[in-house]
Motif scaffolding. Structure first.
Motif, PDB file in Angstrom:
ATOM      1  N   TYR A  98      41.770  44.706  48.432  1.00  0.00           N
ATOM      2  CA  TYR A  98      40.911  45.690  48.464  1.00  0.00           C
ATOM      3  C   TYR A  98      40.186  45.044  46.910  1.00  0.00           C
ATOM      4  CZ  TYR A  98      38.893  49.815  45.524  1.00  0.00           C
ATOM      5  OH  TYR A  98      37.843  50.550  45.106  1.00  0.00           O
ATOM      6  N   PHE A  99      40.789  44.303  45.887  1.00  0.00           N
ATOM      7  CA  PHE A  99      39.655  43.215  44.168  1.00  0.00           C
ATOM      8  C   PHE A  99      38.821  42.675  45.325  1.00  0.00           C
ATOM      9  CE2 PHE A  99      42.156  46.562  42.700  1.00  0.00           C
ATOM     10  CZ  PHE A  99      40.981  47.398  41.681  1.00  0.00           C
ATOM     11  N   GLN A 100      39.577  41.588  46.616  1.00  0.00           N
ATOM     12  CA  GLN A 100      39.268  40.590  47.640  1.00  0.00           C
ATOM     13  C   GLN A 100      39.656  39.133  46.147  1.00  0.00           C
ATOM     14  OE1 GLN A 100      34.425  40.935  46.988  1.00  0.00           O
ATOM     15  NE2 GLN A 100      34.899  42.738  48.624  1.00  0.00           N
ATOM     16  N   PHE A 119      38.054  43.824  34.649  1.00  0.00           N
ATOM     17  CA  PHE A 119      38.432  44.079  33.459  1.00  0.00           C
ATOM     18  C   PHE A 119      37.509  45.498  33.225  1.00  0.00           C
ATOM     19  CE2 PHE A 119      38.350  40.000  31.551  1.00  0.00           C
ATOM     20  CZ  PHE A 119      39.160  40.104  30.590  1.00  0.00           C
ATOM     21  N   ILE A 120      38.398  46.990  33.322  1.00  0.00           N
ATOM     22  CA  ILE A 120      37.723  47.678  34.305  1.00  0.00           C
ATOM     23  C   ILE A 120      37.996  49.026  32.242  1.00  0.00           C
ATOM     24  CG2 ILE A 120      38.146  49.859  35.459  1.00  0.00           C
ATOM     25  CD1 ILE A 120      40.396  47.969  36.993  1.00  0.00           C
ATOM     26  N   PRO A 121      36.233  49.427  32.146  1.00  0.00           N
ATOM     27  CA  PRO A 121      36.541  50.025  31.285  1.00  0.00           C
ATOM     28  C   PRO A 121      36.203  51.372  31.192  1.00  0.00           C
ATOM     29  CG  PRO A 121      34.614  49.508  31.739  1.00  0.00           C
ATOM     30  CD  PRO A 121      35.200  48.428  32.510  1.00  0.00           C
ATOM     31  N   LEU A 122      36.723  52.131  30.155  1.00  0.00           N
ATOM     32  CA  LEU A 122      36.417  53.886  30.446  1.00  0.00           C
ATOM     33  C   LEU A 122      35.021  54.086  31.019  1.00  0.00           C
ATOM     34  CD1 LEU A 122      38.906  54.911  27.614  1.00  0.00           C
ATOM     35  CD2 LEU A 122      39.799  55.078  30.020  1.00  0.00           C
ATOM     36  N   PRO A 159      33.395  47.440  36.189  1.00  0.00           N
ATOM     37  CA  PRO A 159      33.917  46.610  36.656  1.00  0.00           C
ATOM     38  C   PRO A 159      33.612  45.433  36.313  1.00  0.00           C
ATOM     39  CG  PRO A 159      34.895  48.572  37.940  1.00  0.00           C
ATOM     40  CD  PRO A 159      33.419  48.588  37.168  1.00  0.00           C
ATOM     41  N   GLN A 160      34.491  44.238  35.392  1.00  0.00           N
ATOM     42  CA  GLN A 160      33.609  43.411  35.505  1.00  0.00           C
ATOM     43  C   GLN A 160      35.311  42.455  35.908  1.00  0.00           C
ATOM     44  OE1 GLN A 160      32.173  41.506  31.450  1.00  0.00           O
ATOM     45  NE2 GLN A 160      32.387  39.275  32.223  1.00  0.00           N
ATOM     46  N   VAL A 161      34.814  41.221  36.763  1.00  0.00           N
ATOM     47  CA  VAL A 161      35.862  39.955  36.635  1.00  0.00           C
ATOM     48  C   VAL A 161      35.508  39.139  36.876  1.00  0.00           C
ATOM     49  CG1 VAL A 161      37.053  39.152  39.628  1.00  0.00           C
ATOM     50  CG2 VAL A 161      35.764  41.405  39.530  1.00  0.00           C
ATOM     51  N   LEU A 162      36.953  38.429  36.370  1.00  0.00           N
ATOM     52  CA  LEU A 162      36.288  36.824  35.719  1.00  0.00           C
ATOM     53  C   LEU A 162      37.198  36.197  36.397  1.00  0.00           C
ATOM     54  CD1 LEU A 162      36.386  37.276  32.100  1.00  0.00           C
ATOM     55  CD2 LEU A 162      34.806  36.182  33.440  1.00  0.00           C
ATOM     56  N   GLU A 171      39.408  36.960  24.428  1.00  0.00           N
ATOM     57  CA  GLU A 171      38.909  37.928  23.815  1.00  0.00           C
ATOM     58  C   GLU A 171      38.105  38.841  23.472  1.00  0.00           C
ATOM     59  OE1 GLU A 171      39.911  40.099  19.986  1.00  0.00           O
ATOM     60  OE2 GLU A 171      40.912  38.291  21.097  1.00  0.00           O
ATOM     61  N   ALA A 172      37.108  37.431  23.704  1.00  0.00           N
ATOM     62  CA  ALA A 172      35.414  38.261  23.173  1.00  0.00           C
ATOM     63  C   ALA A 172      35.186  39.215  24.887  1.00  0.00           C
ATOM     64  CB  ALA A 172      34.097  36.643  23.311  1.00  0.00           C
ATOM     65  N   VAL A 173      35.430  39.026  25.600  1.00  0.00           N
ATOM     66  CA  VAL A 173      35.363  39.883  26.588  1.00  0.00           C
ATOM     67  C   VAL A 173      35.917  40.815  26.064  1.00  0.00           C
ATOM     68  CG1 VAL A 173      35.902  40.482  28.993  1.00  0.00           C
ATOM     69  CG2 VAL A 173      35.077  37.847  28.881  1.00  0.00           C
ATOM     70  N   ILE A 174      36.959  41.361  26.501  1.00  0.00           N
ATOM     71  CA  ILE A 174      37.552  42.747  25.873  1.00  0.00           C
ATOM     72  C   ILE A 174      37.198  43.090  24.387  1.00  0.00           C
ATOM     73  CG2 ILE A 174      39.672  43.256  23.953  1.00  0.00           C
ATOM     74  CD1 ILE A 174      41.459  41.420  25.821  1.00  0.00           C
TER      75      ILE A 174
END
Length: 69
Positions: free
Chosen positions: A29-31, A40-43, A47-50, A60-63
């Motif tokens: 599903y998430f490939q 990273f799935i924010p409210l 979403p952002q994939v790394l 930490e910067a992404v968070i």
């Protein structure tokens, strides 16, 4: 690194670890084609994939930038 980040942000962020060999449907599903892969799935927002290993400072910067807006 992720255990440290989970401890640092335990009140703000939920971390999940998924074994893609055991959870093949979720991996599909998430490939998840490369490991490690972080999603990273924010409210709010998209979403952002790394993919690939990243230093703690980058994560930490992404968070800070995406999840704690």
């Amino acid at each position: 690194i992720l255990a440290e980040l989970a401890e640092d942000h335990c009140d703000e962020v939920v971390f999940y670890k998924v074994n893609v060999d055991k959870e093949r449907e979720l991996a599909y599903y998430f490939q998840a084609s490369s490991i490690p892969m972080l999603i990273f799935i924010p409210l709010k927002g998209k979403p952002q994939v790394l993919r690939g290993l990243r230093p703690k400072e980058d994560l930490e910067a992404v968070i800070q930038e995406i999840l704690l807006k």
